[in-house]
Every structure is written in structure tokens, then in C-alpha cells.
Design a protein around this motif. Sequence first.
Motif, mmCIF file in Angstrom:
data_model
loop_
_atom_site.group_PDB
_atom_site.id
_atom_site.type_symbol
_atom_site.label_atom_id
_atom_site.label_comp_id
_atom_site.label_asym_id
_atom_site.label_seq_id
_atom_site.Cartn_x
_atom_site.Cartn_y
_atom_site.Cartn_z
ATOM 1 N N THR A 81 20.602 8.590 -5.439
ATOM 2 C CA THR A 81 19.163 8.370 -5.391
ATOM 3 C C THR A 81 18.818 7.386 -4.274
ATOM 4 N N PHE A 102 13.781 11.556 -12.904
ATOM 5 C CA PHE A 102 14.887 12.426 -12.543
ATOM 6 C C PHE A 102 15.767 12.784 -13.737
ATOM 7 N N LEU A 111 14.739 15.971 -15.559
ATOM 8 C CA LEU A 111 14.644 17.214 -14.791
ATOM 9 C C LEU A 111 15.587 18.264 -15.373
ATOM 10 N N ILE A 153 8.048 15.366 -10.535
ATOM 11 C CA ILE A 153 9.245 15.635 -9.751
ATOM 12 C C ILE A 153 9.133 17.039 -9.157
ATOM 13 N N ALA A 192 15.522 16.658 -5.306
ATOM 14 C CA ALA A 192 14.347 16.362 -6.128
ATOM 15 C C ALA A 192 13.579 15.226 -5.472
ATOM 16 N N LEU A 219 16.344 12.357 -5.312
ATOM 17 C CA LEU A 219 17.667 12.571 -5.905
ATOM 18 C C LEU A 219 18.290 13.702 -5.118
ATOM 19 N N VAL A 260 21.051 17.450 -6.251
ATOM 20 C CA VAL A 260 20.855 17.612 -7.692
ATOM 21 C C VAL A 260 22.049 18.390 -8.234
#
Length: 217
Positions: free
Chosen positions: A52, A112, A115, A180, A192, A213, A216
Motif C-alpha cells: 500500500t 482495502f 474489497l 475503492i 485498487a 493497493l 491486489v
Amino acid sequence: MNCKQVGLFLSGATLLLSLPACNGIFEGIYDMPTTETGNEYGFILVDEGARTGRIYIDATDYTEWHYVDLRGKQVTTTAVDGAAPETWDFAVHRYDAKTNGAAVWESAVKDFASLPPAGSVPLESFARDEWTTDRITVDMSQMMDGIILYAEDYWNPCLSRWLDVDTSTMPPIYTLSGKIYLLRLKDGTCAALRLANFMNDAAVKGYMTIDYLYPVE
């Protein structure tokens, strides 16, 4: 890229309400840049282990695109009519966004950790970039004469929803979605993004703080 002149033969009030931003006499109402804070730009607060980080971009200039390379952690700024860098994943122009052959899905979550797996999202739910001739504003110096200049370019309608600018009121109302956005990049990986802020510490609009992020998993 070419610029297209669009004449808006409307009354003054209607014209002003239809614009995402105004310069000149409306500097205090809209989002004309006036100050710098000296904050660090580019990739900041990077956590390699968590994959991140945060990207801070000065997008106050309407004549610039800011190209973001997530893997190389680089931000390259060019003129709107300049060539894109060789490697990039998405780009920002003010609040507009486009991608490098990616497709974007807007999630319903704001962190995140919540997600869903990228593979669980149907491919048809992802939005591709669209060619536009009246979205990328580059010059409003002749606005009072009913002339606005736009750049012809690609634009992603989904990712650009990260900030809603309601011009039906004076001054306009800016609303962050806080959501997101999942990018399915052209190399098959996913990233993301979340727009965390669109102002700097002095409340000058156009300074984009983007949390990411990547990749992913």
C-alpha cells in the motif's frame, strides 16, 4: 491531441453553473490555485510489505496530465498535447482520470480490507476508457465570451466518479465518493485506488491524494 472550441451561448448565470471550475473573478468560489504548501509529491507513505501507499499530485494546472506508474512508483507530468511516458497505469488531469488499456470497477466499500476478490467481479462490470471531446478542460480564459477549450483524449467514466462536482449551486459542492476503485490493468494484474482528498492543507483544490493497493492479491 487537438483542442476543440466549444461555444456556450448561454446567459451568464447558466454558463457559470454549467462549469466544473472557473478562473478570474470567481477565484475564491471555485478552485483556482493560489498557494503552494511545499508538501512532498509523488509516492509517499509506501509500505512494501502491505503493498500500500499514497500518491500526492499537484493537479492544479489544467494543461497537464500526470501519469502514474504503480510498479516503478513514478509520476510523470506532461502537457495535455504531449506524449505519454512509455510505462504508466493511470493518469490524472485535475479530477479526470484515464487508464493505459485498463478497465475500472467501482466497489461499494471504502477500505482495502473489505474489497472482494478481483476474480469475483464479472468482467462486464468493468468500464473501459471512452474517447471524449468535451471533458478535458484546458483553457477557460475566454469563458466570458462563451468559449472553452477542451483536449480530445481518452477518459474513464468510472474512475472519474471518485469526485462529484455539483455545479447546480453556487459555490459548487464537491463530494468524495470515498469508494475503492478496482483497476484491471492490461498486464492482467489488478490495483485498487481511493481518492482520499482533492485539496492541500491550505484548502486549495486540485491537489490529489490517492491511496493505493498494488498488486491486489
